[in-house]
Every structure is written in structure tokens, then in C-alpha cells.
Design an enzyme around this catalytic site. Sequence first.
Site, PDB file in Angstrom:
ATOM      1  N   HIS A   1       0.820  -1.221   0.000  1.00  0.00           N
ATOM      2  CA  HIS A   1       0.000   0.000   0.000  1.00  0.00           C
ATOM      3  C   HIS A   1       0.856   1.275   0.000  1.00  0.00           C
ATOM      4  O   HIS A   1       0.736   2.091  -0.913  1.00  0.00           O
ATOM      5  CB  HIS A   1      -1.002  -0.031   1.159  1.00  0.00           C
ATOM      6  CG  HIS A   1      -1.628   1.289   1.465  1.00  0.00           C
ATOM      7  ND1 HIS A   1      -2.447   1.940   0.560  1.00  0.00           N
ATOM      8  CD2 HIS A   1      -1.535   2.103   2.549  1.00  0.00           C
ATOM      9  CE1 HIS A   1      -2.835   3.097   1.094  1.00  0.00           C
ATOM     10  NE2 HIS A   1      -2.288   3.216   2.301  1.00  0.00           N
TER      11      HIS A   1
ATOM     12  N   HIS B   1       3.957   6.736   5.573  1.00  0.00           N
ATOM     13  CA  HIS B   1       2.784   7.437   6.099  1.00  0.00           C
ATOM     14  C   HIS B   1       1.981   6.664   7.138  1.00  0.00           C
ATOM     15  O   HIS B   1       1.304   7.261   7.963  1.00  0.00           O
ATOM     16  CB  HIS B   1       1.876   7.963   4.977  1.00  0.00           C
ATOM     17  CG  HIS B   1       0.971   6.940   4.365  1.00  0.00           C
ATOM     18  ND1 HIS B   1       1.336   6.175   3.294  1.00  0.00           N
ATOM     19  CD2 HIS B   1      -0.297   6.558   4.677  1.00  0.00           C
ATOM     20  CE1 HIS B   1       0.334   5.373   2.967  1.00  0.00           C
ATOM     21  NE2 HIS B   1      -0.667   5.590   3.789  1.00  0.00           N
TER      22      HIS B   1
ATOM     23  N   GLU C   1       1.342   5.508  12.983  1.00  0.00           N
ATOM     24  CA  GLU C   1       0.017   5.164  13.460  1.00  0.00           C
ATOM     25  C   GLU C   1      -0.124   3.654  13.693  1.00  0.00           C
ATOM     26  O   GLU C   1      -0.604   3.224  14.722  1.00  0.00           O
ATOM     27  CB  GLU C   1      -1.021   5.647  12.432  1.00  0.00           C
ATOM     28  CG  GLU C   1      -2.433   5.158  12.645  1.00  0.00           C
ATOM     29  CD  GLU C   1      -3.084   5.778  13.869  1.00  0.00           C
ATOM     30  OE1 GLU C   1      -2.487   6.706  14.442  1.00  0.00           O
ATOM     31  OE2 GLU C   1      -4.180   5.312  14.254  1.00  0.00           O
ATOM     32  N   ASP C   2       0.312   2.868  12.705  1.00  0.00           N
ATOM     33  CA  ASP C   2       0.032   1.432  12.754  1.00  0.00           C
ATOM     34  C   ASP C   2       1.119   0.633  13.475  1.00  0.00           C
ATOM     35  O   ASP C   2       0.914  -0.538  13.777  1.00  0.00           O
ATOM     36  CB  ASP C   2      -0.140   0.874  11.332  1.00  0.00           C
ATOM     37  CG  ASP C   2      -1.357   1.484  10.649  1.00  0.00           C
ATOM     38  OD1 ASP C   2      -2.120   2.182  11.341  1.00  0.00           O
ATOM     39  OD2 ASP C   2      -1.531   1.267   9.437  1.00  0.00           O
TER      40      ASP C   2
ATOM     41  N   ASP D   1      -3.066   8.705  -1.027  1.00  0.00           N
ATOM     42  CA  ASP D   1      -3.379   7.613  -0.105  1.00  0.00           C
ATOM     43  C   ASP D   1      -4.841   7.202  -0.290  1.00  0.00           C
ATOM     44  O   ASP D   1      -5.175   6.030  -0.460  1.00  0.00           O
ATOM     45  CB  ASP D   1      -3.116   8.115   1.326  1.00  0.00           C
ATOM     46  CG  ASP D   1      -3.441   7.075   2.383  1.00  0.00           C
ATOM     47  OD1 ASP D   1      -3.285   5.874   2.103  1.00  0.00           O
ATOM     48  OD2 ASP D   1      -3.848   7.486   3.493  1.00  0.00           O
TER      49      ASP D   1
ATOM     50  N   ASP E   1     -21.696  18.228 -24.119  1.00  0.00           N
ATOM     51  CA  ASP E   1     -20.261  18.044 -24.021  1.00  0.00           C
ATOM     52  C   ASP E   1     -19.898  16.601 -23.715  1.00  0.00           C
ATOM     53  O   ASP E   1     -18.894  16.321 -23.095  1.00  0.00           O
ATOM     54  CB  ASP E   1     -19.666  19.011 -22.999  1.00  0.00           C
ATOM     55  CG  ASP E   1     -20.482  19.035 -21.720  1.00  0.00           C
ATOM     56  OD1 ASP E   1     -21.454  18.270 -21.630  1.00  0.00           O
ATOM     57  OD2 ASP E   1     -20.132  19.800 -20.817  1.00  0.00           O
TER      58      ASP E   1
HETATM   59 MN    MN Z   1      -2.596   4.646   3.984  1.00  0.00          MN
END
Ligand code: MN
Length: 741
Positions: free
Chosen positions: A49, A73, A77-78, A142, A262
Site C-alpha cells: 500500500h 505514512h 500510526e500502525d 493515499d 459536451d
Molecule cells: Mn494509507
Amino acid sequence: MDDGFKTLIAEIEQTGKKYDIEKIKNAYEYAAKMHEGQYRLSGEPYITHPVAVAQIVLGLELDTDSICAALLHDTVEDCSDKTNLETIRSLFGEEVMQLVDGLTKIKQLQVRDKEEAHIENIRKMLLAMNRDIRVIFIKLCDRLHNMRTLSAKAEERRRDIALETMHIYAPLAHRLGMQRIKHELENLSLKYLDPIGYNEVVEKIKQKYGQSAGLIENARKIIQERLDEAHIPCTIESRTKSVYSLYRKMYNLHKNFDEIYDFYALRVIVETELECYTVLGIIHEAFNSIPGRFKDYISTPKPNLYRSLHTTVIGHDGIPFEVQIRTYEMHEVAEYGIAAHWKYKSGERSKENIDEKLRWIASLLEANDNTRDPDEFMRSFKTDIFHDETFVFTPKGDVISLPLGATVIDFAYAIHSAVGNKMIGAKVNGMIVPIDRVPQNGDIVEILTSSASKGPSRDWLNIVKTGEARNKIRAWFKKEKREENIEVGISELDKELKRIGRPYNDKQRDEVAMAVGRAVGINGGADDFYSTIGFGGLTVSRLTKRIHEEFDRVCPPPAVPEEAPKPIEDTLAQNKKDLHRVKRGSGIVVDGEQGCEVKFAKCCNPLPGDKVIGFITKGFGISIHKQGCPNVTAGMRDENNRDRWVEAHWEGGNNDAGKDLYEAILCIRALDRIGALAEITAALADMKVPILNVAIKQNAGNGTSMINLTVASKNVSHVETIISRLRTLSAVESVYRGSNG
Ligand code: MN
């Protein structure tokens, strides 16, 4: 090293730019170690990911630190047991740490319920953005990858994520001008929110495209040939509208699939801005254009920086299609928005460089504003994204969304009418404020109430911004204050009747009130009418005409002796049947006729500064001509219609420089060469004169062509300035103000 990362490295190398590959590799290895043993719901190792996100970030051509932050990223957190921001700082430096921090904060939102989740998200993002806009770019990447892989999630989560994407991330991408990401986010969200509708549109696109792909290809060839003849190097792309935008037109705007003009679009990308206008001229020469669909976003860019020329033309087979004309640079901005200005040029970017870019974007976005301070810019930018809403907090931390400009009174009524009705004051961020204070985003607003309050004040009706507050205040007055309302109503009506200047008594006034009341559906008599005026359910100013009529009936004006007929040659004076002057949005005052619609005659396109005259048409209002117009001279000779000519003049005299713009036609004889139109349109763009239409007629033989331009101008002297400027151009032989006649 997994395959995804190898691909990423290969792609980085392909860019030929000086990315710090060592640092990126380290970030990857660190992230892989942290996420070791974690898997996505799809069963893949978790590290796939962040790598995929980094790939999308690279696609935006962001810098080394952004790519590192994308890889890292989710680590803080994880994997909080293994790492923290301090470690990230020591390994990858301050900037990467700041970016990861911003991304972690967006993710960590503590949400109590769904409604609040959205608002809270928005707020956090805005705060994050205040520090470094790259956080938002990475967050969008993300989210895009999460949307692309959403099918692995449980049914209910899918819906929530898709909804959040549709409500927050797609509009955010739009505001940042990142069309490519916006369209993909919208389409993916729609697929989960309304799978049936989504498939229906996809099917329709397939069918329709199948039917007429050849036709559009044909138009593309014609344009390519013409541009080749003119030696304009270009790229022509064809595309169909995105699934979501078609879905919206069909379901929200209730358009039939075939009415969507259009659906097909051709995009012509050229080197220079001047070529854009030349291409426009060539296309209008080759195809018939649909009036009113030409838009010049080059001279007037959209707030999100988008620039292009748009026009809709009809193909030789009768199929309408849109053409967008832009330069390569405009194209990049259209696809990647603000991120395009963030592009990684070479080497490492210094802090100064960021400020430099911010300033540049600021100057682009706020051409009229001379704030050059990047912080100031970010503040205004921040509030501009959700420009029609203000988010404020109750002391308990609940979020209340108010329309822009709403006051603390609106806030009180938004909480509950009982709070508004008992309000005696307000505090913003702990300080007592005036009752008409407009709270700003993020302010904490506390309403002070008292059970001794006598209720809202009538003045509040002029202060509040929301219909909700106004209705609640009126409801209170209606219920609580009938006697007072009646008094207010009587005095309001008296004010209006006194203005007429003829004497009357109370009985006559009540009769007028009753009659006007009946006409607007109040059948309970004069008091009901007064009371409705009193609580603000009706306003006298909207009923003036009716009041005057009824008053004339109840107290007729003294008879005036009829005027003797005037000699016929004074046609205009004779037509002054009454002295009411009619002001129109068009800036025209017509003597003699009230309530008629005014329009400008297409034969002579009068402008402020021209002497004008009006003609009462049969059922189409008053048409305004120039006095010298041949149609006027001819028309005046017609005895039967002579009494339909009326005097007219420009509001504010002959040199009205109001905000209104009027159509003017310029007839230009220009040397028959490519570039002539470009030179002309560039001069007009320079003078900020919008072009409304272009028509070119080639004169065989004598080496010139006639260009008829419809432009928007203020008045005669403005057009004269435009004409004298155009006369200085080398390609221009003559210019005069033309007409359609
Ligand atoms: Mn993520």
C-alpha cells in the site's frame, strides 16, 4: 525488495530528475521492516500500500521527501510499538517527519458520530494544510489507492469510505485543481454508492460511443488538417465525459443522455497562448458554433487556476461536441492543479523555495489582492476551499455549520429556537461580543440566555443571515406580539400612504389594508394584514404597487383635464403617457411606459453613449435602437406605427460607466494571414476585453479577410479605445463598429 518497489525505482530513474534514491530506498526498507507481518484485507503484504501511494505521489512529480513520507505514512500510526515521530526525524529529517506527522493526525481523528466525522476531518485537513500543502497531496494519493482497492473491505465500510471520499476528498481535489485525481475519486466512489446507476451510465457511454466514435474521429481529422495547413504544431486528444459527471447531469439535472452537449470533447493542446486563439478562429471557421457556449478561461481563469478556451460546435454530421483549447502548461495545471506548481525540478528543494512557490500560487490565485505573505495566503486559501460555510463550535465541542456571514444570532437559532428567543448576549472564544458579530472558522461560540429575556428584537430581522433564524424570529413575533404587530403594521402602511400625499381617514386606510390583504391571501380583515406586516411576514415595499392601486380606488385622485392632442411631428413627447420612469437592469430609462421589458436591438447594438430611442414591440417589450439606425429612419416614416416610438436614454447620462457590459460588434479588415486573429485577440486579452463570438469571412483575391468580433464593452468611449488600439496592429487594415444589419 518487492516488485512494486522495483517498479517505483525504475519510474523514478525514468524521470531523469535528481531524486535522492538512497534516501527513498532507506525509507522503503524502514517501512517494510515496520509493517512486517501486517497484511491488507486483500491478503497482500501491507507494504504494497505505501509503495503504491508513493507511486501515485511520484506521478504528481512531487519531491524526495514527499515520496519518503508516502512510504512511511502509516508507520507511526500502525506500528506505534516500534517507532515514533522522533525516530522518523532522526532517520529522515525534519521535513519528512512533519509530513508524516500531518498524515498521522488526519488519520487519528477521534470521531463520535458520522456527521461530525466529516466536519472534523475537514477541519483537521485545513489545519494540516496550513503547515504544508504536500500533506494534502499525499493524503489524496493515499485515499486514491484505498479507493482503488476498496473492494476488499467489508460492505458497510465501503459505503462510509466512498461517502467520505465523495463529500470531502473529491471536492478538495477539485478546489486544488487536481482534475485527474478528482475524476477518479468520484468515479470510484459512485461505483460503490450507486453501483446500478454507475453501470447504467457506463453502458450508455459504451453504446453511444460505439455509435459515433467514427464521427468524432472525423472531426478530429478535419481539425488536424486545418491546423497542419496553418503550421500550428499541436496534440489533439479526444475524450468522453467522466462517468460521474454524466451521472450527475442525468440524475441530478434530469438531462436526457442525448441532451448532453459536451459528452464528446476534443482537446487541442498547443505551444502558446496566442495559438489558442488562432485555433479557436480556425475551428469556428470550420464548424458552426453553438451560441452562448464559448468560454474564455484564459483571460479569466477559474479560481482553481484552470485556464482554457471552451467552445461547442456542431460536427458536419450534426453531432455537437465541445472543444477545449489550451497550452501544454495550462494542460498540466488542469490535470494536476496546484501540485503542478510543486513539481520537482532538480536537486533538493530548500525552504525558501517553498515560500517562493507559495507566493507564486498566491499571486496567481489572488490577482487583485496585494497580500504577498504566504501565511496570509494560506489563511485565505483555507477558508476559500469551503468558501460558503463557516464551522464554529459550541462550548461542548459540537460543530455547527453556518453559511458564510452568519452572526451569533443565527448560531443561537441554529441550536434551538428557545436558545435564540432567550438570548441576551454572546461570547466568542470567551469574550463578550456585539450581537451582530460574525464568528470565524474554528471559533467557540457561547450564547448567554436569561429566562427574564423579553424575546428577540425586531432589529434582529435585519441582522440575521439565515432563513432559519429569520423564520423563527417571525414565528415568535407572530405568536407573542399581536397587538404590537398591528401597531407596527399600521404605522408602516401610514408611511406609504402619506408618501402619496392625499388626505385619508382611518376607515379608508383599513379598507385599503383589507383589499391588499385579500389580494395576497389574508382574508381575516385589516388587523390580520397589519399584524402580518408587523411580524415581518409581508413587507410594504413589495406591495407598493398594489397599495397605490387600492388607494386610488378608495380615495380617487382629483380629475385632471385631458391634454389637447399634440402635433404629430412631436411623436416622442406625445407618447409620454405617464411620468413614471422605468429603471432597468440594462441601464436604460424609458419615458412613458412602465413595467415593460427592455432589450437591445440586434441591428445596431446600442451602447451607453449612443443616442437611443425605444420602440414598443408587439408583445416583446421595448426594443432600444441607436437613433441613427436605418431601421429607425425607415420606421419613423411609417404613419401607422409612429406612436410606438418612445423617448429613451441611458440611466446616469450618456457616459454611463456602470458595471454592466454590452455587446458591441467590431468589423475588422485584416491581412489574410494566420496570426492576424491571434494578434487581435491578444490585444483584446491584454485590455481585458471578453470576446463573445468570432466569425471570419475570407475575401477571395484581395488578400484580406473580414473578422467580425462580438465583444463585451462598457460604453461608446470604451469601444473607441478598443478600436484605436486595434488600429495600431500591423495585421489590421481597418476597424469600425459594426452592426448585424
Ligand atoms: Mn494509507
